[in-house]
Scaffold this active site. Structure first.
Site, PDB file in Angstrom:
ATOM      1  CE  LYS A 185      -2.431   5.068   1.490  1.00 38.76           C
ATOM      2  NZ  LYS A 185      -3.863   4.791   1.467  1.00 38.76           N
ATOM      3  CG  ASP A 217      -0.930   2.079   6.921  1.00 37.42           C
ATOM      4  OD1 ASP A 217      -1.136   0.969   7.468  1.00 37.42           O
ATOM      5  OD2 ASP A 217      -1.818   2.697   6.309  1.00 37.42           O
ATOM      6  CG  ASP A 268      -2.061   1.052   1.043  1.00 42.10           C
ATOM      7  OD1 ASP A 268      -2.380   1.445  -0.112  1.00 42.10           O
ATOM      8  OD2 ASP A 268      -2.611   1.485   2.070  1.00 42.10           O
ATOM      9  CB  THR A 315      -4.195   3.450  -2.521  1.00 45.69           C
ATOM     10  OG1 THR A 315      -4.130   3.134  -1.115  1.00 45.69           O
ATOM     11  CG2 THR A 315      -4.959   4.745  -2.711  1.00 45.69           C
ATOM     12  CG  ASN A 319       0.868   4.540   3.799  1.00 51.05           C
ATOM     13  OD1 ASN A 319       0.246   5.103   4.699  1.00 51.05           O
ATOM     14  ND2 ASN A 319       0.356   3.568   3.090  1.00 51.05           N
TER      15      ASN A 319
END
Length: 151
Positions: free
Chosen positions: A27, A46, A25, A67, A30
Site C-alpha cells: 500500500k 514493513d 501488505d 489491507t 509502505n
C-alpha cells in the site's frame, strides 16, 4: 511522475519476488521517499506480513493478510501466490493516476465485497487525460491471477 514512482515500485517488487519474498501488505503507506528531493528514490518498508516462499514463486498461501483497499480476491479466498502483490500494485497505480481507489465502500466489509466482485471503472473526468497504455497496465494487474502480469 506516476510512471517514475510506479517503475520504482515494480523494481522493488521484482527484487522481492526474485528473492522468493512476497510482501502481502503493499500500500502507499509502505513506501517511503529516501529524501525530500523532487527526484528521490523510493524504499519499500514493513515486511511484517511478508513470507519467504520456500517452494518458490508458485507456493500457495492461505493466511489472510493485507489491507482492504489493496487486498486481492484470492487472498480473501485463502488460496493465493506471489501474484497477490501485483494486484496491490495495480490498485496503487490506479490511485496514483486518479486519487481514489478502484474498490470502495462505507466500511471494510463493503470494501472487501467490492474487491471480491472485482469490478472497477475508469469513469470520471480524472481519467479523461490518462494515457490508454496506463489503463491497459491496470487492466493487466487488477485481473485474475492466471492473467496477471509479473513484476
Amino acid at each position: 511522475m506516476a510512471a517514475k514512482i510506479f517503475r520504482q515500485i515494480l523494481q522493488a517488487l521484482n527484487y522481492c519476488h526474485t528473492m522468493n519474498i512476497v510482501h502481502r501488505d503493499l500500500k502507499p503507506e509502505n513506501f517511503l521517499f529516501v529524501s525530500p528531493d523532487q527526484d528521490s528514490d523510493l524504499k519499500i518498508i514493513d515486511f511484517g506480513l511478508s513470507k519467504i516462499m520456500d517452494g518458490g514463486r508458485l507456493q500457495r498461501m492461505k493466511t489472510r493478510a493485507g489491507t482492504p483497499y489493496y487486498i486481492s480476491p484470492e487472498v480473501l479466498a485463502g488460496n493465493y501466490d506471489v501474484s497477490c502483490d501485483m494486484w496491490s500494485a495495480g490498485c496503487m497505480l490506479y490511485i496514483l493516476l486518479c486519487g481514489y481507489p478502484p474498490f470502495y465502500g462505507d466500511d471494510n466489509q463493503e470494501i472487501l465485497a467490492s474487491v471480491q466482485r472485482g469490478v472497477y471503472e475508469f469513469d470520471g473526468e480524472e481519467w479523461d487525460d490518462i494515457d490508454p497504455d496506463a489503463k491497459d497496465l491496470i487492466k493487466k494487474l487488477i485481473v485474475r491471477p492466471e492473467r496477471r502480469l509479473t513484476a
